[in-house]
Design an enzyme around this catalytic site. Structure first.
Site, PDB file in Angstrom:
ATOM      1  N   LYS A  12       0.687  -1.107   0.009  1.00  0.00           N
ATOM      2  CA  LYS A  12       0.034   0.034   0.046  1.00  0.00           C
ATOM      3  C   LYS A  12       0.950   1.308  -0.200  1.00  0.00           C
ATOM      4  O   LYS A  12       1.917   1.075   0.391  1.00  0.00           O
ATOM      5  CB  LYS A  12      -1.139   0.001   1.252  1.00  0.00           C
ATOM      6  CG  LYS A  12      -1.871  -1.020   1.197  1.00  0.00           C
ATOM      7  CD  LYS A  12      -2.845  -1.266   2.450  1.00  0.00           C
ATOM      8  CE  LYS A  12      -4.105  -2.153   2.234  1.00  0.00           C
ATOM      9  NZ  LYS A  12      -4.925  -2.318   3.494  1.00  0.00           N
ATOM     10  N   TYR A  52     -11.867  -2.717  -3.893  1.00  0.00           N
ATOM     11  CA  TYR A  52     -12.563  -3.091  -2.433  1.00  0.00           C
ATOM     12  C   TYR A  52     -14.179  -2.970  -2.476  1.00  0.00           C
ATOM     13  O   TYR A  52     -14.725  -2.559  -1.588  1.00  0.00           O
ATOM     14  CB  TYR A  52     -12.183  -1.792  -1.545  1.00  0.00           C
ATOM     15  CG  TYR A  52     -10.759  -2.197  -0.903  1.00  0.00           C
ATOM     16  CD1 TYR A  52     -10.438  -3.292  -0.088  1.00  0.00           C
ATOM     17  CD2 TYR A  52      -9.696  -1.187  -1.295  1.00  0.00           C
ATOM     18  CE1 TYR A  52      -9.162  -3.674   0.119  1.00  0.00           C
ATOM     19  CE2 TYR A  52      -8.569  -1.377  -0.639  1.00  0.00           C
ATOM     20  CZ  TYR A  52      -8.336  -2.419   0.059  1.00  0.00           C
ATOM     21  OH  TYR A  52      -6.907  -2.747   0.636  1.00  0.00           O
ATOM     22  N   ASN A 115      -1.891  -0.024   7.338  1.00  0.00           N
ATOM     23  CA  ASN A 115      -1.265  -1.716   7.691  1.00  0.00           C
ATOM     24  C   ASN A 115      -0.407  -2.039   6.389  1.00  0.00           C
ATOM     25  O   ASN A 115      -0.328  -3.367   6.245  1.00  0.00           O
ATOM     26  CB  ASN A 115      -2.410  -2.530   8.026  1.00  0.00           C
ATOM     27  CG  ASN A 115      -3.608  -2.671   7.092  1.00  0.00           C
ATOM     28  OD1 ASN A 115      -3.347  -1.964   6.021  1.00  0.00           O
ATOM     29  ND2 ASN A 115      -4.442  -3.616   7.388  1.00  0.00           N
ATOM     30  N   HIS A 118      -1.785  -5.647   1.392  1.00  0.00           N
ATOM     31  CA  HIS A 118      -3.014  -6.203   1.178  1.00  0.00           C
ATOM     32  C   HIS A 118      -2.845  -7.738   0.487  1.00  0.00           C
ATOM     33  O   HIS A 118      -1.599  -7.977  -0.236  1.00  0.00           O
ATOM     34  CB  HIS A 118      -3.616  -5.379   0.096  1.00  0.00           C
ATOM     35  CG  HIS A 118      -4.866  -6.407  -0.725  1.00  0.00           C
ATOM     36  ND1 HIS A 118      -6.241  -6.395  -0.141  1.00  0.00           N
ATOM     37  CD2 HIS A 118      -4.910  -7.217  -1.558  1.00  0.00           C
ATOM     38  CE1 HIS A 118      -6.990  -7.173  -0.648  1.00  0.00           C
ATOM     39  NE2 HIS A 118      -6.235  -7.729  -1.892  1.00  0.00           N
ATOM     40  N   GLU A 129      -8.941 -10.196  -8.461  1.00  0.00           N
ATOM     41  CA  GLU A 129      -8.114  -9.204  -8.137  1.00  0.00           C
ATOM     42  C   GLU A 129      -6.924  -9.340  -9.186  1.00  0.00           C
ATOM     43  O   GLU A 129      -6.595  -8.088  -9.674  1.00  0.00           O
ATOM     44  CB  GLU A 129      -7.436  -9.310  -6.474  1.00  0.00           C
ATOM     45  CG  GLU A 129      -8.675  -8.821  -5.826  1.00  0.00           C
ATOM     46  CD  GLU A 129      -8.204  -9.282  -4.449  1.00  0.00           C
ATOM     47  OE1 GLU A 129      -7.051  -9.537  -4.107  1.00  0.00           O
ATOM     48  OE2 GLU A 129      -9.170  -8.822  -3.397  1.00  0.00           O
TER      49      GLU A 129
HETATM   50  N1  UDP Z   1      -9.728  -1.157   7.543  1.00  0.00           N
HETATM   51  C1  UDP Z   1      -9.626  -0.057   8.114  1.00  0.00           C
HETATM   52  N2  UDP Z   1     -10.561  -0.349   9.155  1.00  0.00           N
HETATM   53  C2  UDP Z   1     -11.434  -1.159   9.530  1.00  0.00           C
HETATM   54  C3  UDP Z   1     -11.168  -2.521   8.758  1.00  0.00           C
HETATM   55  C4  UDP Z   1     -10.442  -2.298   7.529  1.00  0.00           C
HETATM   56  O1  UDP Z   1      -9.079   0.882   8.037  1.00  0.00           O
HETATM   57  O2  UDP Z   1     -12.106  -1.254  10.574  1.00  0.00           O
HETATM   58  C5  UDP Z   1      -8.667  -1.023   6.210  1.00  0.00           C
HETATM   59  C6  UDP Z   1      -7.615  -1.839   6.401  1.00  0.00           C
HETATM   60  O3  UDP Z   1      -6.546  -0.905   5.830  1.00  0.00           O
HETATM   61  C7  UDP Z   1      -7.751  -3.266   5.625  1.00  0.00           C
HETATM   62  C8  UDP Z   1      -8.526  -2.700   4.485  1.00  0.00           C
HETATM   63  O4  UDP Z   1      -9.305  -1.791   5.229  1.00  0.00           O
HETATM   64  O5  UDP Z   1      -6.265  -3.807   5.126  1.00  0.00           O
HETATM   65  C9  UDP Z   1      -9.666  -3.863   4.148  1.00  0.00           C
HETATM   66  O6  UDP Z   1     -10.374  -4.371   4.919  1.00  0.00           O
HETATM   67  P1  UDP Z   1     -10.465  -6.144   5.194  1.00  0.00           P
HETATM   68  O7  UDP Z   1     -11.449  -6.608   6.086  1.00  0.00           O
HETATM   69  O8  UDP Z   1     -10.576  -6.653   3.600  1.00  0.00           O
HETATM   70  O9  UDP Z   1      -9.120  -6.491   5.563  1.00  0.00           O
HETATM   71  P2  UDP Z   1      -7.539  -7.082   4.979  1.00  0.00           P
HETATM   72  O10 UDP Z   1      -8.253  -8.248   4.028  1.00  0.00           O
HETATM   73  O11 UDP Z   1      -6.705  -6.195   4.262  1.00  0.00           O
HETATM   74  O12 UDP Z   1      -6.892  -7.843   6.317  1.00  0.00           O
HETATM   75 MG    MG Z   2      -9.697  -8.025   2.498  1.00  0.00          MG
END
Ligand code: UDP
Ligand code: MG
Length: 151
Positions: A12, A52, A115, A118, A129
């Site tokens: 990211k 997303y 974080n 991805h 994707e």
């Molecule tokens: N995210 C966030 N707040 C939340 C949940 C998710 O900012 O409460 C962001 C975080 O950067 C995450 C991304 O949205 O990586 C996508 O969410 P997902 O649930 O798909 O998590 P991932 O698959 O990336 O672990």
């Molecule tokens: Mg995800």
């Protein structure tokens, strides 16, 4: 489970800005995964909204899109045994504070909204994707290390 399984991994904008690209790539290389596609892209909001789409409507969605569009990302496809699930284990939990030390998020970041990486959450998401980020397709080649990594 296939040695040809592919996952979409993305560094990211914060990972790029913090110069963590090399370290993150190294982890996948050292684990034994094969890099089959890679590019640096500054994605549009529209493209990121497609990526997303499942999260549309969540309270954090607008902030997530803004963050993801704030700079270039490194888009990659990694191939190898159990790439999707093991790729997610290597990244750590969505919340870096809950990510074990030794995982990418557990070693390099602290906040959920920053974080750094991805990874696809299923084989089906990975296929979607990969098509979205690499409509041109991935690269086919033989890795000379394969016989030392797989039986
Ligand atoms: N995210 C966030 N707040 C939340 C949940 C998710 O900012 O409460 C962001 C975080 O950067 C995450 C991304 O949205 O990586 C996508 O969410 P997902 O649930 O798909 O998590 P991932 O698959 O990336 O672990
Ligand atoms: Mg995800």
């Amino acid at each position: 489970m296939s040695v040809h399984e592919r996952t979409y991994i993305m560094i990211k904008p914060d990972g790029v800005q913090r110069s963590l690209v090399g370290k993150i790539i190294t982890r996948f290389e050292e684990r034994g995964y094969k890099l089959v596609a890679l590019k640096l892209v500054h994605a549009t909001q529209e493209h990121l909204e497609k990526h997303y789409a499942d999260l549309k409507g969540k309270p954090f969605f607008p902030g997530l899109i803004k963050y993801m569009a704030s700079g270039p990302v490194v888009a990659m496809v990694w191939q190898g045994l159990d790439a999707v699930k093991t790729g997610r284990v290597m990244l750590g939990a969505t919340n870096p504070l809950q990510s074990p030390v030794g995982s990418i998020r557990g070693d390099f970041c602290l906040a959920m909204g920053r974080n750094i990486c991805h990874g696809s959450d299923s084989v089906e998401s990975a296929e979607k994707e990969i098509k979205l980020w690499f409509p041109e397709g991935v690269v086919q080649y033989t890795s000379t290390m394969e016989t030392w990594i797989f039986e």
